[in-house]
Design an enzyme around this catalytic site. Structure first.
Site, PDB file in Angstrom:
ATOM      1  N   TYR A  77      -1.356  -3.551  -6.875  1.00 49.95           N
ATOM      2  CA  TYR A  77      -1.211  -4.263  -5.599  1.00 49.95           C
ATOM      3  C   TYR A  77      -2.515  -4.274  -4.790  1.00 49.95           C
ATOM      4  CZ  TYR A  77      -0.277  -5.303  -0.793  1.00 49.95           C
ATOM      5  OH  TYR A  77      -0.377  -5.846   0.455  1.00 49.95           O
ATOM      6  N   CYS A  98       0.584  -7.357  11.859  1.00 47.08           N
ATOM      7  CA  CYS A  98       0.831  -7.484  13.303  1.00 47.08           C
ATOM      8  C   CYS A  98       0.054  -8.636  13.924  1.00 47.08           C
ATOM      9  CB  CYS A  98       0.509  -6.176  14.014  1.00 47.08           C
ATOM     10  SG  CYS A  98       1.669  -4.866  13.602  1.00 47.08           S
ATOM     11  N   ARG A 154       1.859 -12.140  -0.522  1.00 49.92           N
ATOM     12  CA  ARG A 154       0.499 -12.423  -0.045  1.00 49.92           C
ATOM     13  C   ARG A 154      -0.087 -13.684  -0.652  1.00 49.92           C
ATOM     14  NH1 ARG A 154      -1.809  -8.494   3.712  1.00 49.92           N
ATOM     15  NH2 ARG A 154      -0.151  -6.921   3.838  1.00 49.92           N
ATOM     16  N   ARG A 188       0.839  -1.195   0.000  1.00 51.06           N
ATOM     17  CA  ARG A 188       0.000   0.000   0.000  1.00 51.06           C
ATOM     18  C   ARG A 188       0.874   1.245   0.000  1.00 51.06           C
ATOM     19  NH1 ARG A 188      -1.970   0.677   4.405  1.00 51.06           N
ATOM     20  NH2 ARG A 188      -1.415  -1.222   5.511  1.00 51.06           N
ATOM     21  N   HIS A 243     -10.804  -2.159  11.672  1.00 49.58           N
ATOM     22  CA  HIS A 243      -9.727  -3.020  11.166  1.00 49.58           C
ATOM     23  C   HIS A 243      -9.505  -4.160  12.165  1.00 49.58           C
ATOM     24  CE1 HIS A 243      -5.292  -3.054   9.547  1.00 49.58           C
ATOM     25  NE2 HIS A 243      -6.041  -3.900   8.908  1.00 49.58           N
ATOM     26  N   LYS A 278      -3.273 -10.229  12.846  1.00 52.29           N
ATOM     27  CA  LYS A 278      -4.730 -10.457  12.800  1.00 52.29           C
ATOM     28  C   LYS A 278      -5.059 -11.824  12.211  1.00 52.29           C
ATOM     29  CE  LYS A 278      -5.588  -6.764  10.418  1.00 52.29           C
ATOM     30  NZ  LYS A 278      -4.213  -6.269  10.458  1.00 52.29           N
ATOM     31  N   PHE A 315       1.609 -16.864  18.707  1.00 49.15           N
ATOM     32  CA  PHE A 315       0.847 -17.796  17.878  1.00 49.15           C
ATOM     33  C   PHE A 315      -0.160 -18.600  18.739  1.00 49.15           C
ATOM     34  CE2 PHE A 315       4.811 -16.762  15.676  1.00 49.15           C
ATOM     35  CZ  PHE A 315       4.287 -16.248  14.508  1.00 49.15           C
ATOM     36  N   LYS A 361      -9.667  -2.421   1.765  1.00 51.46           N
ATOM     37  CA  LYS A 361      -9.339  -1.291   2.650  1.00 51.46           C
ATOM     38  C   LYS A 361     -10.057  -0.009   2.213  1.00 51.46           C
ATOM     39  CE  LYS A 361      -6.199  -3.752   4.883  1.00 51.46           C
ATOM     40  NZ  LYS A 361      -6.283  -4.261   6.219  1.00 51.46           N
ATOM     41  N   ASP A 363      -9.751  -9.626   9.125  1.00 47.50           N
ATOM     42  CA  ASP A 363      -9.192  -8.301   8.815  1.00 47.50           C
ATOM     43  C   ASP A 363     -10.137  -7.137   9.101  1.00 47.50           C
ATOM     44  OD1 ASP A 363      -6.886  -6.883   7.776  1.00 47.50           O
ATOM     45  OD2 ASP A 363      -8.059  -6.431   5.986  1.00 47.50           O
TER      46      ASP A 363
HETATM   47  P1  GDP Z   1      -2.094  -9.227   9.776  1.00 44.01           P
HETATM   48  O1  GDP Z   1      -1.596  -8.476   8.598  1.00 44.01           O
HETATM   49  O2  GDP Z   1      -2.430  -8.312  10.922  1.00 44.01           O
HETATM   50  O3  GDP Z   1      -3.205 -10.158   9.444  1.00 44.01           O
HETATM   51  O4  GDP Z   1      -0.866 -10.111  10.344  1.00 44.01           O
HETATM   52  P2  GDP Z   1      -0.527 -11.667  10.145  1.00 44.01           P
HETATM   53  O5  GDP Z   1      -1.344 -12.534  11.030  1.00 44.01           O
HETATM   54  O6  GDP Z   1      -0.527 -11.989   8.702  1.00 44.01           O
HETATM   55  O7  GDP Z   1       0.950 -11.701  10.713  1.00 44.01           O
HETATM   56  C1  GDP Z   1       1.953 -10.832  10.230  1.00 44.01           C
HETATM   57  C2  GDP Z   1       3.297 -11.340  10.667  1.00 44.01           C
HETATM   58  O8  GDP Z   1       3.360 -11.377  12.106  1.00 44.01           O
HETATM   59  C3  GDP Z   1       3.599 -12.740  10.181  1.00 44.01           C
HETATM   60  O9  GDP Z   1       4.936 -12.799   9.763  1.00 44.01           O
HETATM   61  C4  GDP Z   1       3.357 -13.587  11.408  1.00 44.01           C
HETATM   62  O10 GDP Z   1       4.149 -14.741  11.396  1.00 44.01           O
HETATM   63  C5  GDP Z   1       3.747 -12.659  12.559  1.00 44.01           C
HETATM   64  N1  GDP Z   1       2.992 -12.982  13.794  1.00 44.01           N
HETATM   65  C6  GDP Z   1       1.646 -13.163  13.907  1.00 44.01           C
HETATM   66  N2  GDP Z   1       1.291 -13.492  15.174  1.00 44.01           N
HETATM   67  C7  GDP Z   1       2.426 -13.490  15.901  1.00 44.01           C
HETATM   68  C8  GDP Z   1       2.725 -13.754  17.287  1.00 44.01           C
HETATM   69  O11 GDP Z   1       1.847 -14.053  18.108  1.00 44.01           O
HETATM   70  N3  GDP Z   1       4.030 -13.636  17.664  1.00 44.01           N
HETATM   71  C9  GDP Z   1       5.023 -13.315  16.776  1.00 44.01           C
HETATM   72  N4  GDP Z   1       6.270 -13.223  17.226  1.00 44.01           N
HETATM   73  N5  GDP Z   1       4.786 -13.077  15.460  1.00 44.01           N
HETATM   74  C10 GDP Z   1       3.513 -13.160  15.026  1.00 44.01           C
HETATM   75  P1  PGA Z   2      -3.089  -5.639   5.392  1.00 42.81           P
HETATM   76  O1  PGA Z   2      -4.076  -5.323   4.224  1.00 42.81           O
HETATM   77  O2  PGA Z   2      -1.763  -5.067   5.011  1.00 42.81           O
HETATM   78  O3  PGA Z   2      -3.699  -4.975   6.587  1.00 42.81           O
HETATM   79  O4  PGA Z   2      -3.084  -7.140   5.524  1.00 42.81           O
HETATM   80  C1  PGA Z   2      -3.815  -5.646   2.921  1.00 42.81           C
HETATM   81  C2  PGA Z   2      -3.378  -4.445   2.158  1.00 42.81           C
HETATM   82  O5  PGA Z   2      -3.956  -3.373   2.357  1.00 42.81           O
HETATM   83  O6  PGA Z   2      -2.471  -4.560   1.363  1.00 42.81           O
HETATM   84 MN    MN Z   3      -4.134 -10.285   7.571  1.00 39.31          MN
END
Ligand code: GDP
Ligand code: PGA
Ligand code: MN
Length: 609
Positions: A221, A274, A390, A81, A250, A276, A516, A230, A297
């Site tokens: 993208y 982060c 992704r 983004r 979000h 989700k 995790f 978004k 999300d």
């Molecule tokens: P989203 O974009 O908020 O949905 O985030 P994701 O679930 O896709 O996670 C983004 C990154 O954070 C990935 O590389 C995950 O492996 C990492 N991650 C997610 N949950 C945890 C956790 O509880 N601990 C740690 N250390 N890393 C995490």
């Molecule tokens: P995210 O959303 O980065 O919060 O997973 C997807 C995007 O906007 O590219």
């Molecule tokens: Mn996500």
């Protein structure tokens, strides 16, 4: 539902007057060679996928590895983004607020009309009728995306409910819809060979909140181009929600059932990349607990007749960060994509027609083709997948998707979590005193930046309710809206608000909390709080767990490590408070007095601690 342009005239069969007029206007402006109305059938998808393979955008993955799935590599300059190119063009600059880029709507439209002029030449213009949420919702939320990218069509049909059924209902109910205009901005001259990932160095991601319209140019993208996600479901929907008294957030939505069989629905707001999607697909490590996913999300929350807040996931697919998603961290996500019907972007490819990324398996493959198309070995020293690579995959394939995912009017939320990536300061979990204190926790949420947006990674920034890049109006009005929702609701029916941090580090720079699936131990404490089974201890920043209230059975964690994860650390809060002060300063007069009072109270409590 096909339409052709002959002699500059468009023939189409929609009876929806506004839609017909808009498509005609955009076709005249962008001059595509053809117009294709998306019906949403599997045959249509197969044809589009084949066309994408023929044009070099897609590589088909091996059918025995990932059935009906495709790989795409973006242009290396179009991987995330673009927040600095994203605008909220409200009529009045004040209504965009300090968190958004702004330009007067007429001025922006002038610039963009020039860019759109003839921009689809040599290409097909696709018209995608879609609905965010369910067609059967009390208030179906329609959109139509016009795009010149077949990749966008292939992804949109995974991410949203699209096609003829949507158009039919729009026609029958003469429904209004959000106009979503997208072009990669790469017209083709007569006989010109296309590139695999057409895009333009000039990018604009623009929202007109009063008109409920989105204009996107130059990027292919996800977050810039799949406009239902978004752009609509957060930026435009947040503006609609503010006007109508609901919330577009979000947030993931998780269904959690405890060993006694009692179910709670939990929503959680974390900034992009982060955690989700990972929390939404939690595999609990403590016995007797069951987790199911409702959304990963976005949550739209409205008051139900019983006075509780009900959340709906408006999406149909998952657009997840690939790196870090693996068999040991997120088995459900892996099983979802194994089922096929997915699009992978900027991951690495194996020599036998599969995909790979960092963190998928413990051992790295001996050889790969990296996301830039180069030969790769573990010795290459570079990441094989882009950090923001992704997967785009249907929710329906997720083995732990909750049946309620399909319920048009959502699930009642018991708790809301706010979290981010903070190496210091923020404890593993803290409960707010009440909704106002919880709103303060959300409004001051902070996180280290990630690869999900273009720019520096690892810099701490404030990200109110994880919505910094997604609030479609004035941020002061947005935090006030949170307070107003709390005042409307009955305190004991409103969700309880918690702050969490999976990313606290020890002195050696290692995560103190394993994260995790082990996050289930934190959620168990949250549920115990909801059910009055855990007492917690008061601290200046909120209610913290007593160490013995966190189940650590079978966990390789010393008492000291647990204490570090849970600790209120006065010294780091003394450093944090001036940063919050500075952040609140940016709101100027728009800062609600309640939040100022929360900060004053916090300062006082920290100084006395
Ligand atoms: P989203 O974009 O908020 O949905 O985030 P994701 O679930 O896709 O996670 C983004 C990154 O954070 C990935 O590389 C995950 O492996 C990492 N991650 C997610 N949950 C945890 C956790 O509880 N601990 C740690 N250390 N890393 C995490
Ligand atoms: P995210 O959303 O980065 O919060 O997973 C997807 C995007 O906007 O590219
Ligand atoms: Mn996500």
């Amino acid at each position: 539902m096909t339409a052709t342009r002959r002699d500059g005239r468009i023939h189409m069969s929609t009876t929806h007057k506004k839609l017909a007029a808009w498509v005609e206007e955009i076709a005249a402006l962008t001059t595509p060679d053809q117009i294709h109305w998306i019906t949403g059938t599997d045959e249509e998808a197969a044809q589009l996928n084949q066309a994408l393979v023929d044009s070099g955008t897609f590589i088909k993955l091996a059918e025995d590895k990932k059935p009906n799935s495709y790989y795409a590599a973006s242009d290396p300059g179009d991987v995330a983004r673009v927040e600095d190119r994203t605008y909220i063009c409200s009529k009045d600059e004040k209504d965009a607020g300090f968190t958004n880029n702004w330009m007067a709507p007429d001025e922006m439209k002038g610039i963009m009309r020039d860019l759109y002029q003839g921009c689809m030449k040599g290409r097909t213009m696709y018209v995608i009728p879609f609905v965010m949420g369910h067609l059967e919702a009390d208030q179906p939320m329609y959109g139509v995306e016009i795009t010149d990218s077949a990749y966008v069509v292939a992804s949109m049909r995974v991410m949203a409910r699209v096609g003829s059924a949507v158009l039919k209902q729009m026609e029958e109910t003469k429904a209004d819809f959000v106009e979503c205009l997208h072009s990669v901005g790469a017209p083709l001259a007569e006989g010109e060979q296309d590139v695999p990932w057409p895009c333009n160095d000039t990018k604009y991601i623009v929202h007109f909140p009063e008109e409920r319209a989105i204009w996107s140019f130059g990027s292919g993208y996800g977050g810039n181009a799949l406009l239902g996600k978004k752009c609509y479901a957060l930026r435009i929907a947040s503006a609609i929600a503010h006007d109508e008294g609901w919330m577009a957030e979000h947030m993931l939505i998780l269904k959690l059932t405890n060993p006694e069989g009692k179910t709670h629905y939990i929503a959680a707001a974390f900034p992009s990349a982060c955690g989700k999607t990972n929390l939404a697909m939690l595999a609990p490590t403590i016995p007797g607990w069951k987790a199911e996913m409702v959304g990963d999300d976005i949550a739209w929350m409205r008051f139900g007749e019983d006075g509780r807040l009900y959340a709906v996931n408006p999406e149909f697919g998952l657009f997840g960060v690939a790196p870090g998603t693996g068999w040991s961290t997120n088995r459900s996500a892996m099983e979802t994509i194994e089922a096929g019907n997915s699009v992978f972007t900027n991951v690495a490819r194996t020599k036998d027609g599969d995909v790979w990324w960092e963190g998928m398996t413990d051992e790295k493959p001996a050889e790969l083709i990296d996301w830039k198309g180069n030969e790769w070995t573990p010795e290459s020293g570079e990441k094989a997948a882009h950090p923001n690579a992704r997967f785009c995959t249907p929710i329906s394939q997720c083995p732990m998707a909750a049946p309620e995912y399909d319920s048009p009017n959502g699930v009642p939320i018991s708790a809301i979590l706010f979290g981010g990536r903070r190496a210091t300061t923020i404890p593993l979990v803290a409960q707010s005193r009440d909704w106002t204190h919880g709103t303060y926790m959300g409004a001051t949420l902070s996180s280290e930046t990630t690869a999900a947006a273009v720019g520096a990674v690892g810099v701490v920034r404030r990200d109110p309710m994880a919505m910094l890049p997604f609030i479609g109006y004035n941020a002061g009005d947005y935090v006030q809206h949170w307070l107003t929702i709390g005042q409307k609701g009955d305190a004991d029916k409103m969700p309880k608000i918690f702050q969490v941090n999976w990313f606290r580090k020890d002195d050696d720079g290692k995560f103190v909390w394993p994260g995790f699936g082990e996050n289930s131990r934190v959620l168990a404490w949250v549920v115990d709080r909801l059910e009055g089974k855990a007492e917690g201890v008061e601290s200046p920043i909120g209610l913290l767990p007593k160490p013995e209230e966190i189940n650590t059975d079978g966990l390789d964690l010393t008492d000291e490590q647990l204490a570090t994860a849970l600790a209120f650390d006065k010294a780091s809060w003394e450093k944090e408070l001036p940063l919050v002060e500075e952040w609140f300063g940016k709101f100027g007069d728009e800062l609600p007095v309640e939040l100022r009072a929360e900060l004053d109270g916090l300062k006082d409590r920290v100084s006395k601690a």
